[in-house]
Design a protein around this motif. Sequence first.
Motif, PDB file in Angstrom:
ATOM      1  N   MET A   1       0.829  -1.214   0.000  1.00  0.00           N
ATOM      2  CA  MET A   1       0.000   0.000   0.000  1.00  0.00           C
ATOM      3  C   MET A   1       0.861   1.261   0.000  1.00  0.00           C
ATOM      4  N   ILE A   2       1.865   1.312   0.890  1.00  0.00           N
ATOM      5  CA  ILE A   2       2.881   2.362   0.872  1.00  0.00           C
ATOM      6  C   ILE A   2       4.235   1.671   0.941  1.00  0.00           C
ATOM      7  N   GLU A   3       5.007   1.766  -0.125  1.00  0.00           N
ATOM      8  CA  GLU A   3       6.331   1.161  -0.173  1.00  0.00           C
ATOM      9  C   GLU A   3       7.357   2.149   0.374  1.00  0.00           C
ATOM     10  N   THR A   4       8.288   1.665   1.156  1.00  0.00           N
ATOM     11  CA  THR A   4       9.363   2.486   1.690  1.00  0.00           C
ATOM     12  C   THR A   4      10.674   2.042   1.064  1.00  0.00           C
ATOM     13  N   ILE A   5      11.375   2.984   0.457  1.00  0.00           N
ATOM     14  CA  ILE A   5      12.616   2.700  -0.267  1.00  0.00           C
ATOM     15  C   ILE A   5      13.685   3.666   0.232  1.00  0.00           C
ATOM     16  N   ASP A   6      14.891   3.171   0.413  1.00  0.00           N
ATOM     17  CA  ASP A   6      16.025   4.020   0.768  1.00  0.00           C
ATOM     18  C   ASP A   6      16.752   4.417  -0.512  1.00  0.00           C
ATOM     19  N   GLU A   7      16.792   5.717  -0.777  1.00  0.00           N
ATOM     20  CA  GLU A   7      17.521   6.243  -1.933  1.00  0.00           C
ATOM     21  C   GLU A   7      18.575   7.219  -1.429  1.00  0.00           C
TER      22      GLU A   7
ATOM     23  N   LEU B   1      -9.842   4.740   3.276  1.00  0.00           N
ATOM     24  CA  LEU B   1      -9.562   4.748   4.707  1.00  0.00           C
ATOM     25  C   LEU B   1      -8.261   4.013   5.020  1.00  0.00           C
ATOM     26  N   GLU B   2      -8.025   2.906   4.334  1.00  0.00           N
ATOM     27  CA  GLU B   2      -6.850   2.097   4.634  1.00  0.00           C
ATOM     28  C   GLU B   2      -5.557   2.813   4.251  1.00  0.00           C
ATOM     29  N   LEU B   3      -5.523   3.431   3.081  1.00  0.00           N
ATOM     30  CA  LEU B   3      -4.311   4.139   2.665  1.00  0.00           C
ATOM     31  C   LEU B   3      -4.039   5.330   3.579  1.00  0.00           C
TER      32      LEU B   3
ATOM     33  N   HIS C   1      -1.373   1.719  -4.492  1.00  0.00           N
ATOM     34  CA  HIS C   1      -2.693   1.271  -4.038  1.00  0.00           C
ATOM     35  C   HIS C   1      -3.671   1.327  -5.200  1.00  0.00           C
ATOM     36  N   GLY C   2      -3.707   0.247  -5.964  1.00  0.00           N
ATOM     37  CA  GLY C   2      -4.612   0.217  -7.104  1.00  0.00           C
ATOM     38  C   GLY C   2      -4.072   1.011  -8.273  1.00  0.00           C
ATOM     39  N   PRO C   3      -4.842   1.090  -9.344  1.00  0.00           N
ATOM     40  CA  PRO C   3      -4.314   1.696 -10.575  1.00  0.00           C
ATOM     41  C   PRO C   3      -4.045   3.193 -10.475  1.00  0.00           C
ATOM     42  N   VAL C   4      -4.766   3.917  -9.586  1.00  0.00           N
ATOM     43  CA  VAL C   4      -4.600   5.371  -9.532  1.00  0.00           C
ATOM     44  C   VAL C   4      -4.296   5.872  -8.123  1.00  0.00           C
ATOM     45  N   ASN C   5      -3.920   4.965  -7.219  1.00  0.00           N
ATOM     46  CA  ASN C   5      -3.576   5.354  -5.847  1.00  0.00           C
ATOM     47  C   ASN C   5      -4.675   6.192  -5.189  1.00  0.00           C
TER      48      ASN C   5
ATOM     49  N   VAL D   1      12.252  13.072   3.480  1.00  0.00           N
ATOM     50  CA  VAL D   1      11.267  12.145   2.920  1.00  0.00           C
ATOM     51  C   VAL D   1      10.854  12.642   1.538  1.00  0.00           C
ATOM     52  N   VAL D   2      10.767  11.718   0.593  1.00  0.00           N
ATOM     53  CA  VAL D   2      10.179  11.980  -0.720  1.00  0.00           C
ATOM     54  C   VAL D   2       8.900  11.173  -0.831  1.00  0.00           C
ATOM     55  N   LEU D   3       7.807  11.826  -1.238  1.00  0.00           N
ATOM     56  CA  LEU D   3       6.528  11.142  -1.444  1.00  0.00           C
ATOM     57  C   LEU D   3       6.230  11.106  -2.928  1.00  0.00           C
ATOM     58  N   THR D   4       5.931   9.927  -3.443  1.00  0.00           N
ATOM     59  CA  THR D   4       5.609   9.794  -4.858  1.00  0.00           C
ATOM     60  C   THR D   4       4.560   8.705  -5.028  1.00  0.00           C
ATOM     61  N   GLY D   5       4.171   8.455  -6.278  1.00  0.00           N
ATOM     62  CA  GLY D   5       3.164   7.449  -6.555  1.00  0.00           C
ATOM     63  C   GLY D   5       3.700   6.379  -7.486  1.00  0.00           C
ATOM     64  N   ALA D   6       3.138   5.188  -7.377  1.00  0.00           N
ATOM     65  CA  ALA D   6       3.462   4.114  -8.312  1.00  0.00           C
ATOM     66  C   ALA D   6       2.564   4.230  -9.532  1.00  0.00           C
ATOM     67  N   GLY D   7       3.057   3.770 -10.689  1.00  0.00           N
ATOM     68  CA  GLY D   7       2.242   3.761 -11.891  1.00  0.00           C
ATOM     69  C   GLY D   7       2.121   5.133 -12.522  1.00  0.00           C
TER      70      GLY D   7
END
Length: 245
Positions: free
Chosen positions: A1-7, A25-27, A17-21, A44-50
Motif C-alpha cells: 500500500m505504501i512502499e518504503t525505499i532508501d535512496e 480509509l486504509e491508505l 494502491h490500485g491503478p490510480v492510488n 522524505v520523498v513522497l511519490t506514486g506508483a504507476g
Amino acid sequence: MIETIDEAGIAVLRLNHGPVNALDLELLAALPGALADVAGAPAVVLTGAGRCFSAGVDLKRIVDGGPAYVAEFLPALSTAALALFDHPRPTVAAVNGHALAGGCVLAAACDVRLMSAGTIGLTELAAGVPFPTVPLEIMRHAAGPVADRLVLTADTVDPAAAHAAGLVGAVVAPEELLGEAVRRAGRLAATPADVYALSKEQLHRPTRQRIDAGRPLDDPRVLELWSSPATHAVLREFLASLARR
C-alpha cells in the motif's frame, strides 16, 4: 500500500494502491505510520506508483460505505495530511502523474513539489463535496491566492501551468523526477535538523492556528454535507459521468 525505499539515505514513500492510488480509509490510515517509521531519516520523498501520484478520494467507497464510512474517512484524511504537513524533516513531493483532489492536498502538504506529468488540482466542488478545514488550510498555505481559484473552479492544470502559478516548484522530465526529488531533499537535509524543524514550525504556525480555530466550526457541517443523501446522489452521477468518458 505504501512502499518504503532508501535512496541515498533519503526515505522514499511510494503510494502503491490500485491503478490510480485512490485515497481510501486504509491508505490514509497507513500514511502516518509510514512517516513515523522513517522518523529518523534526514528527509522524505513522497511519490506514486504507476501513472498517478494520486487521483484523489475513492468516491465509490464513500457512496458504498455511507455515513458510517464517511465519519471515519474524513478524520483520517485530515490526520494523514497533517502528519505530512507537520513532519519535522524536509518533505518533497515527486508528482509523477495526476494529483487530484486529496492527491493534490497530499502534494501540497510537502515542503517542495516537483512535477513531471499529468494534471494537478482540486476537484472536490466538481464532485459536489466541500473541504474539511485541514485540507483547505494546507492548500491556502501552499498555493496562496491561487487557492481560491483552485477550490472554487475545480480547475486542473498541467505541470507548466502549475509551475507558473507557484503550485509546483519545478517541472522535471519523468525519467529524472525521482533522482531530482532525492537530490533536493538531500540539500534541504543539510540544514541542522533542529533549525529546519523550528523554521518549518514557524512558517506553519498561522495555518495551524486557522486549523485549530476553524475545525470546531466547519468540520461538523462538512461531515453533514458529505454524509447527506443529496450529496451521495450527486456523487453517483459524477462517477457515472466519469465512466462515460
